[in-house]
Write an enzyme that holds these catalytic residues in place. Sequence first.
Site, mmCIF file in Angstrom:
data_model
loop_
_atom_site.group_PDB
_atom_site.id
_atom_site.type_symbol
_atom_site.label_atom_id
_atom_site.label_comp_id
_atom_site.label_asym_id
_atom_site.label_seq_id
_atom_site.Cartn_x
_atom_site.Cartn_y
_atom_site.Cartn_z
ATOM 1 N N ASN A 9 36.198 -66.786 -42.450
ATOM 2 C CA ASN A 9 35.098 -67.683 -42.082
ATOM 3 C C ASN A 9 35.596 -69.113 -42.236
ATOM 4 O OD1 ASN A 9 32.773 -69.154 -41.812
ATOM 5 N ND2 ASN A 9 31.802 -68.390 -43.689
ATOM 6 N N TRP A 10 35.846 -69.748 -41.123
ATOM 7 C CA TRP A 10 36.445 -71.099 -41.165
ATOM 8 C C TRP A 10 35.435 -72.192 -41.484
ATOM 9 C CZ3 TRP A 10 39.959 -70.944 -36.141
ATOM 10 C CH2 TRP A 10 40.966 -69.996 -36.334
ATOM 11 N N LYS A 11 34.162 -71.855 -41.503
ATOM 12 C CA LYS A 11 33.112 -72.854 -41.778
ATOM 13 C C LYS A 11 33.315 -74.076 -40.865
ATOM 14 C CE LYS A 11 32.706 -70.818 -46.307
ATOM 15 N NZ LYS A 11 32.319 -70.926 -47.696
ATOM 16 N N HIS A 95 24.641 -66.367 -43.823
ATOM 17 C CA HIS A 95 25.545 -66.865 -44.872
ATOM 18 C C HIS A 95 24.747 -67.691 -45.867
ATOM 19 C CE1 HIS A 95 28.720 -69.075 -46.881
ATOM 20 N NE2 HIS A 95 29.534 -68.107 -46.502
ATOM 21 N N GLU A 97 25.297 -70.426 -47.235
ATOM 22 C CA GLU A 97 25.208 -71.858 -46.899
ATOM 23 C C GLU A 97 24.108 -72.093 -45.867
ATOM 24 O OE1 GLU A 97 29.368 -72.327 -46.005
ATOM 25 O OE2 GLU A 97 29.814 -72.034 -48.114
ATOM 26 N N GLU A 167 28.283 -61.533 -50.972
ATOM 27 C CA GLU A 167 28.877 -62.800 -51.396
ATOM 28 C C GLU A 167 28.018 -63.413 -52.503
ATOM 29 O OE1 GLU A 167 31.575 -64.417 -47.978
ATOM 30 O OE2 GLU A 167 29.610 -65.348 -47.866
ATOM 31 N N GLY A 173 33.539 -70.697 -53.011
ATOM 32 C CA GLY A 173 34.171 -72.013 -53.091
ATOM 33 C C GLY A 173 34.319 -72.550 -54.498
ATOM 34 N N SER A 213 35.742 -66.674 -53.146
ATOM 35 C CA SER A 213 37.023 -67.006 -53.780
ATOM 36 C C SER A 213 38.057 -65.876 -53.688
ATOM 37 C CB SER A 213 36.803 -67.435 -55.236
ATOM 38 O OG SER A 213 36.022 -68.624 -55.273
ATOM 39 N N GLY A 234 36.761 -67.431 -47.137
ATOM 40 C CA GLY A 234 36.500 -68.808 -46.723
ATOM 41 C C GLY A 234 37.766 -69.642 -46.805
ATOM 42 N N GLY A 235 37.875 -70.448 -47.849
ATOM 43 C CA GLY A 235 38.974 -71.401 -48.004
ATOM 44 C C GLY A 235 40.362 -70.828 -47.737
HETATM 45 P P1 13P Z 1 35.478 -69.051 -50.318
HETATM 46 O O1 13P Z 1 36.465 -67.929 -49.998
HETATM 47 O O2 13P Z 1 35.996 -70.394 -49.972
HETATM 48 O O3 13P Z 1 34.964 -68.915 -51.713
HETATM 49 O O4 13P Z 1 34.219 -68.805 -49.347
HETATM 50 C C1 13P Z 1 33.658 -67.541 -49.254
HETATM 51 C C2 13P Z 1 32.712 -67.525 -48.116
HETATM 52 O O5 13P Z 1 31.704 -68.192 -48.121
HETATM 53 C C3 13P Z 1 33.047 -66.683 -46.963
HETATM 54 O O6 13P Z 1 31.991 -66.587 -46.084
#
Ligand code: 13P
Length: 252
Positions: A9-11, A95, A97, A167, A173, A213, A234-235
Site C-alpha cells: 500500500n503506497w499511500k 483502511h 487512515e 491492521e 507506521g 510495521s 505500507g512504508g
Molecule cells: P506500515 O507498514 O507503514 O506500518 O503501514 C501499514 C499499512 O497501513 C498498510 O496498509
Amino acid sequence: MRTPLIAGNWKMFKTVRESVAFVIDLRDRVAGLTGVDIVVAPTFPALHAVAGALEGSPIGVAAQNLHWEREGAFTGEVSAAMVREAGAAWAIIGHSERRTLFGETDDTVNRKVRAALTATLVPIVCIGETLQEREAERTLDVLDRQIKAGLDGVTGTELAGMVLAYEPVWAIGTGRTATPAQAQQAHEHIRGRLTQWFGQDASSRCRILYGGSVKPDNIAALMANPDVDGALVGGASLDADGFTKIVTRGRR
Ligand code: 13P
C-alpha cells in the site's frame, strides 16, 4: 491451501513516473518467483500507467479506495468501474487512515465492498482496533462489529475470493508490530467468525493479511502462523529491495 498474498500500500507516495519506474524494476526482481501473489496499490493518477507497465506480469494492481456509486456528481471521487477500467483488479477498502482521517464508517465500507464486487474488483477489507480499544480489551468486539457490518450482504462465494487485512491501528507506521502471537490470536478469531457467518468452505478460502510495521526482518515470524496468509505492507513496500525481501520471505 491459500496462496500467500503480499500487497504494497503506497499511500500518498510516488509520482506517476516514480511508480512506473518502481514496478518495471520490481517486475524483474520477482520474475519466476512462485508460491506468493503480489499486489501493488499506487495512487489514483498512477493506476493506469502502472497497470500498463505490468501487463503480462503476475503482479496485480489495487486501488487504495473507491466510491460506491457508479458515476455522478461526487467531486473528487472515483468509482469502482473507473478503477477497474484503469487496470486495477483489486481495491483496498476501509483502511484505518480512511476511517480516522476521512470519516469512513462500517456502513460506507460496506457500500464500497459491494460496489467493488459488482465491478469484479477483489476487495481487500481493512479492519483493526485502536490502542485505546486494545487496552480496554475490546479488540475482538471491534473486529466482530467491523466484519459483521462491513461484510453485510456479502455471500459465502463472494467472501471466498475476498481478502481481509487485520491492521491494528497502533502498529501502523509506528514500528511497533503486533507479536506473531497477537497476530495469530486476532486472525484465528476472525477466521472463526467467518466460519460462523459464511460457512467453513468460504472461511477456509478467504485470505487474511496482517498489516502494521511489516518489515523484511519480521515477515517470516508472522507468516509462520497458520491463519496469517500474507501482509499488507505500507512504508516497507516503497523500497524495491525491502519489498522484494518481504515477498520472497512471505512465500509458502
Ligand atoms: P506500515 O507498514 O507503514 O506500518 O503501514 C501499514 C499499512 O497501513 C498498510 O496498509
